[in-house]
Scaffold this motif. Structure first.
Motif: not given
Length: 173
Positions: A13-18, A23-29, A67-68
């Protein structure tokens, strides 16, 4: 009922740092850093498939909040078939030979288009040249050759057992 698949290609998503997205995806999955790196390899990775429309939308919103950006694809969508046009005729290309069939059996093959192969001159090599095979490069400098008849370290035969003493034995009639 349509089936959907959710795929991720590394877009965020534009504006969200990589780093935040990772880290969000690591926590989510609940995944380690190596698996998250595979998601961002640039290839299209299917996250989940065979979902109904509500399940696919839920995955999309959760991933977007992390953010993905994901792609939701309808697996049952009709695929449009495209018929390709024949290639344009090359005026310089050799035209196929027209041969009159000699009998009824050969007439069945009259519509077959085959390339017009020529004949090689007598004695011509028809096989492509092969490169000379290279043997492996081995360093044999530490080895030497023993002289003829020398002992090569063969195992020696065990000495024969001593002959038993039978002098105390007697034969009786």
């Amino acid at each position: 009922m349509s089936r959907f698949e959710v795929a991720f290609s590394g877009q965020t998503v534009p504006g969200i740092p990589l780093d935040t997205v990772k880290s969000n995806l690591a926590r989510l999955f609940q995944a380690d850093e190596q698996r998250i790196a595979l998601l961002f390899s640039g290839r299209r990775v299917v996250i989940k498939n065979n979902l109904d429309a509500a399940g696919a939308e839920k995955y999309r919103t959760v991933m977007e909040r992390a953010g993905a950006l994901v792609e939701v694809v309808d697996l049952d969508a009709a695929i449009e078939e495209i018929e390709l046009a024949p290639p344009p005729a090359d005026p310089q290309a050799p035209q196929p030979l027209k041969v009159a069939p000699r009998d009824e059996y050969m007439a069945a093959f009259s519509d077959v288009e085959a390339p017009d192969f020529g004949l090689a001159p007598v004695g011509a090599d028809l096989q492509d040249a092969k490169a000379e095979a290279q043997g492996p490069q081995l360093d044999l400098s530490e080895f030497s050759v023993a002289p003829v008849g020398s002992d090569m370290g063969q195992a020696k035969a065990a000495p024969a057992a001593p002959v038993p003493d039978t002098s105390h034995l007697k034969l009786m009639e």
